[in-house]
Enzyme design. Structure first.
Site, short mmCIF file in Angstrom:
data_model
loop_
_atom_site.label_atom_id
_atom_site.label_comp_id
_atom_site.label_asym_id
_atom_site.label_seq_id
_atom_site.Cartn_x
_atom_site.Cartn_y
_atom_site.Cartn_z
N HIS A 97 -10.75 0.59 -2.57
CA HIS A 97 -12.12 0.52 -2.05
C HIS A 97 -13.14 1.14 -2.99
O HIS A 97 -12.89 2.23 -3.53
CB HIS A 97 -12.22 1.27 -0.73
CG HIS A 97 -11.32 0.76 0.36
ND1 HIS A 97 -11.35 -0.54 0.78
CD2 HIS A 97 -10.39 1.38 1.11
CE1 HIS A 97 -10.47 -0.69 1.76
NE2 HIS A 97 -9.87 0.45 1.98
N LYS A 131 -6.94 -4.95 -3.01
CA LYS A 131 -7.69 -5.51 -1.88
C LYS A 131 -8.60 -4.45 -1.29
O LYS A 131 -8.40 -3.26 -1.50
CB LYS A 131 -6.72 -6.05 -0.83
CG LYS A 131 -5.82 -4.97 -0.27
CD LYS A 131 -4.77 -5.54 0.64
CE LYS A 131 -3.91 -4.43 1.21
NZ LYS A 131 -4.66 -3.44 1.98
N HIS A 141 -17.47 2.54 0.99
CA HIS A 141 -17.04 1.29 1.62
C HIS A 141 -17.40 1.25 3.11
O HIS A 141 -17.39 2.29 3.79
CB HIS A 141 -15.51 1.14 1.46
CG HIS A 141 -15.00 -0.21 1.82
ND1 HIS A 141 -14.43 -0.48 3.04
CD2 HIS A 141 -14.99 -1.37 1.12
CE1 HIS A 141 -14.09 -1.77 3.06
NE2 HIS A 141 -14.41 -2.33 1.91
N CYS A 173 -1.90 -2.85 7.62
CA CYS A 173 -1.78 -3.77 6.48
C CYS A 173 -0.47 -4.57 6.48
O CYS A 173 -0.47 -5.74 6.10
CB CYS A 173 -1.99 -3.01 5.18
SG CYS A 173 -3.71 -2.48 5.04
N ASP A 218 -4.52 -0.79 -1.85
CA ASP A 218 -5.80 -0.66 -1.17
C ASP A 218 -6.76 -0.04 -2.20
O ASP A 218 -6.43 0.99 -2.81
CB ASP A 218 -5.60 0.26 0.05
CG ASP A 218 -6.52 -0.06 1.21
OD1 ASP A 218 -6.79 -1.25 1.46
OD2 ASP A 218 -6.96 0.90 1.90
N HIS A 258 -10.75 6.78 1.85
CA HIS A 258 -9.38 6.72 1.32
C HIS A 258 -9.31 5.66 0.22
O HIS A 258 -10.12 4.73 0.18
CB HIS A 258 -8.38 6.37 2.44
CG HIS A 258 -8.59 5.00 2.99
ND1 HIS A 258 -9.54 4.71 3.94
CD2 HIS A 258 -7.99 3.81 2.70
CE1 HIS A 258 -9.52 3.42 4.22
NE2 HIS A 258 -8.59 2.84 3.48
N ASP A 308 0.79 -1.25 0.00
CA ASP A 308 0.00 0.00 0.00
C ASP A 308 0.82 1.29 0.00
O ASP A 308 0.50 2.23 0.75
CB ASP A 308 -0.96 0.01 1.20
CG ASP A 308 -1.96 -1.14 1.19
OD1 ASP A 308 -1.91 -1.96 0.26
OD2 ASP A 308 -2.79 -1.22 2.11
C1 VGL Z 1 -4.62 0.54 5.71
C2 VGL Z 1 -6.20 1.42 7.08
C3 VGL Z 1 -7.17 1.27 6.12
C4 VGL Z 1 -3.19 0.16 5.50
C5 VGL Z 1 -5.57 0.38 4.72
O1 VGL Z 1 -2.74 0.11 4.34
O2 VGL Z 1 -2.51 -0.10 6.52
N1 VGL Z 1 -4.95 1.04 6.89
N2 VGL Z 1 -6.84 0.75 4.94
ZN ZN Z 2 -8.27 0.82 3.41
#
Ligand code: VGL
Ligand code: ZN
Length: 198
Positions: free
Chosen positions: A49, A107, A53, A152, A47, A82, A9
């Protein structure tokens, strides 16, 4: 070849100026690029979404950002909106050498379930397919870097260790969000799961 590098990410929304900015998130990019240049196999996670979401506080009327809610699959932090599919914030950091990647895995696409881990959604059951990819490629050792250490990266590293991969997390090439001690808890949990913190 039995080693792979997984870059978690490293997207604009998790870097300073982004919607869910991780402090110093951008500072790891040069080091990650250097590691990617040497790696045999490179996997990026993204990431990704859909708008609205269920992990977004904005989808829960009255809920505060960063508060906890109960989902059918367990507790869930409610995040600011996000990494919305196709948005500028969901793009990789502009300096990341994305062209070097063998595989990009997205994801968090299921509107009803968050997915911190690169291997399973937060129900800990729905697979992303990454395990099968790695096994069919003969990969047994993983190095992980990226954002955020306590979410993550943590979930991905612990799942990988549970699946039997030898996992090293390069702490110098990760940065964390750290809400209510989540960073220390994540590092303890990773060590407990047998992840090497380098
Ligand atoms: C993440 C919060 C929400 C991450 C992703 O990449 O750690 N954290 N979505
Ligand atoms: Zn996320």
């Amino acid at each position: 070849m039995s080693d792979a590098l997984i870059v978690i990410d490293l997207q604009k929304d998790f870097c300073p100026g982004g919607a869910l900015a991780v402090a110093e998130g951008d500072l790891i990019v040069p080091g990650v690029n250097a590691l990617m240049a040497e790696a045999d196999l490179v996997i990026l996670t993204q990431d990704w979404h859909p708008a609205g979401h269920s992990s977004f506080a904005s989808s829960h009327p009255g809920a505060e950002v960063m508060s906890l809610t109960q989902m059918p699959y367990g507790p869930q932090v409610l995040w600011p909106d996000h990494c919305i599919q196709g948005s500028d914030g969901a793009a990789f950091h502009p300096d990341l050498t994305v062209d070097r990647a063998d595989l990009i895995i997205r994801k968090g696409c299921n509107p009803a379930i968050d997915s911190y881990s690169a291997f399973f959604e937060n129900d800990h059951q729905t697979a992303t397919g990454l395990e099968g990819y790695l096994r069919t490629r003969g990969i047994t050792r993983l190095t992980m870097v990226g954002l955020a250490t306590d979410f993550c990266v943590n979930y991905s590293a612990v799942d990988a260790a549970k699946l039997g991969f030898a996992v090293t997390v390069r702490r110098d090439l990760c940065r964390g969000i750290d809400i209510d001690g989540s960073l220390a808890a994540a590092e303890a949990g990773m060590a407990e799961a047998g992840v090497t913190l380098a």
